[in-house]
Design a protein around this motif. Structure first.
Motif, PDB file in Angstrom:
ATOM      1  N   SER A   1       0.961  -1.211  -0.062  1.00 18.36           N
ATOM      2  CA  SER A   1       0.069   0.172  -0.038  1.00 18.36           C
ATOM      3  C   SER A   1       0.785   1.140   0.234  1.00 18.36           C
ATOM      4  O   SER A   1       1.999   1.100   0.574  1.00 18.36           O
ATOM      5  CB  SER A   1      -0.873   0.189   1.340  1.00 18.36           C
ATOM      6  OG  SER A   1      -1.656  -1.191   1.369  1.00 18.36           O
TER       7      SER A   1
ATOM      8  N   ARG B   1      -9.888  -1.015  -5.001  1.00 20.68           N
ATOM      9  CA  ARG B   1      -8.295  -1.116  -4.522  1.00 20.68           C
ATOM     10  C   ARG B   1      -7.982   0.337  -3.990  1.00 20.68           C
ATOM     11  O   ARG B   1      -7.170   0.441  -3.022  1.00 20.68           O
ATOM     12  CB  ARG B   1      -7.286  -1.510  -5.382  1.00 20.68           C
ATOM     13  CG  ARG B   1      -7.714  -3.088  -5.808  1.00 20.68           C
ATOM     14  CD  ARG B   1      -6.378  -3.566  -6.733  1.00 20.68           C
ATOM     15  NE  ARG B   1      -6.286  -2.836  -8.183  1.00 20.68           N
ATOM     16  CZ  ARG B   1      -5.097  -2.260  -8.371  1.00 20.68           C
ATOM     17  NH1 ARG B   1      -3.890  -2.199  -7.673  1.00 20.68           N
ATOM     18  NH2 ARG B   1      -5.172  -1.514  -9.430  1.00 20.68           N
TER      19      ARG B   1
ATOM     20  N   ASN C   1      -4.359   0.542  -2.176  1.00 19.91           N
ATOM     21  CA  ASN C   1      -4.098  -0.854  -1.595  1.00 19.91           C
ATOM     22  C   ASN C   1      -3.918  -1.821  -2.866  1.00 19.91           C
ATOM     23  O   ASN C   1      -4.399  -1.646  -3.741  1.00 19.91           O
ATOM     24  CB  ASN C   1      -5.311  -1.173  -0.682  1.00 19.91           C
ATOM     25  CG  ASN C   1      -5.268  -0.324   0.437  1.00 19.91           C
ATOM     26  OD1 ASN C   1      -4.231   0.259   0.898  1.00 19.91           O
ATOM     27  ND2 ASN C   1      -6.602   0.018   1.356  1.00 19.91           N
ATOM     28  N   SER C   2      -3.470  -3.126  -2.063  1.00 17.05           N
ATOM     29  CA  SER C   2      -3.338  -4.075  -3.161  1.00 17.05           C
ATOM     30  C   SER C   2      -2.570  -3.647  -4.426  1.00 17.05           C
ATOM     31  O   SER C   2      -3.027  -3.994  -5.550  1.00 17.05           O
ATOM     32  CB  SER C   2      -4.715  -4.941  -3.679  1.00 17.05           C
ATOM     33  OG  SER C   2      -5.349  -5.273  -2.260  1.00 17.05           O
TER      34      SER C   2
ATOM     35  N   LYS D   1      -0.449  -3.284  -7.762  1.00 18.58           N
ATOM     36  CA  LYS D   1       0.227  -4.239  -8.752  1.00 18.58           C
ATOM     37  C   LYS D   1       1.148  -3.722  -9.496  1.00 18.58           C
ATOM     38  O   LYS D   1       1.311  -2.327  -9.482  1.00 18.58           O
ATOM     39  CB  LYS D   1      -1.199  -4.483  -9.782  1.00 18.58           C
ATOM     40  CG  LYS D   1      -2.195  -5.286  -9.115  1.00 18.58           C
ATOM     41  CD  LYS D   1      -3.495  -5.450 -10.155  1.00 18.58           C
ATOM     42  CE  LYS D   1      -4.640  -5.948  -9.313  1.00 18.58           C
ATOM     43  NZ  LYS D   1      -5.937  -6.207 -10.247  1.00 18.58           N
TER      44      LYS D   1
END
Length: 113
Positions: A17, A66, A81-82, A84
């Protein structure tokens, strides 16, 4: 004169994050819409999320669920968050007041796999 200060970029591993912040300042400034855009070398600049004075929000499909955008007067935050690897980009704060549009310098977000 409108001054925009961005903070919070950096490097993180996938799944991690980061929180971006942008403070806009200027005499009598009350932005209509504040937003975050991003641009990577392979892509055009794209809208990530926006929030207006009524706190209505919009998100790119790729970040829904996200990322969360919040706002307090002329300060906007983007909780990511999360994360990629495809979120890697330079993120730009965008401030709109009437017909005037202002951009921040950009802050780098790098997500490693």
């Amino acid at each position: 004169q409108v001054h925009i200060m961005e903070s919070g970029g950096g490097s993180v591993q996938a799944g991690g994050s980061l929180r971006l912040s942008c403070e806009a300042s200027g005499r009598g400034l009350l932005p209509n819409v504040m937003a975050w855009y991003r641009q990577s070398p392979a892509n055009q600049r794209e809208l990530v999320a926006s929030i207006d004075r009524m706190r209505s929000t919009r998100y790119a499909d790729s970040v829904k669920g996200r990322f969360t955008i919040t706002r307090d007067s002329a300060t906007v935050h983007l909780q990511m968050n999360s994360l990629k690897p495809e979120d890697t980009a330079v993120y730009y704060c965008n401030v709109m007041r009437g017909r005037d549009v202002y951009w921040g310098q950009g802050t780098q977000v790098t997500v490693s796999s």
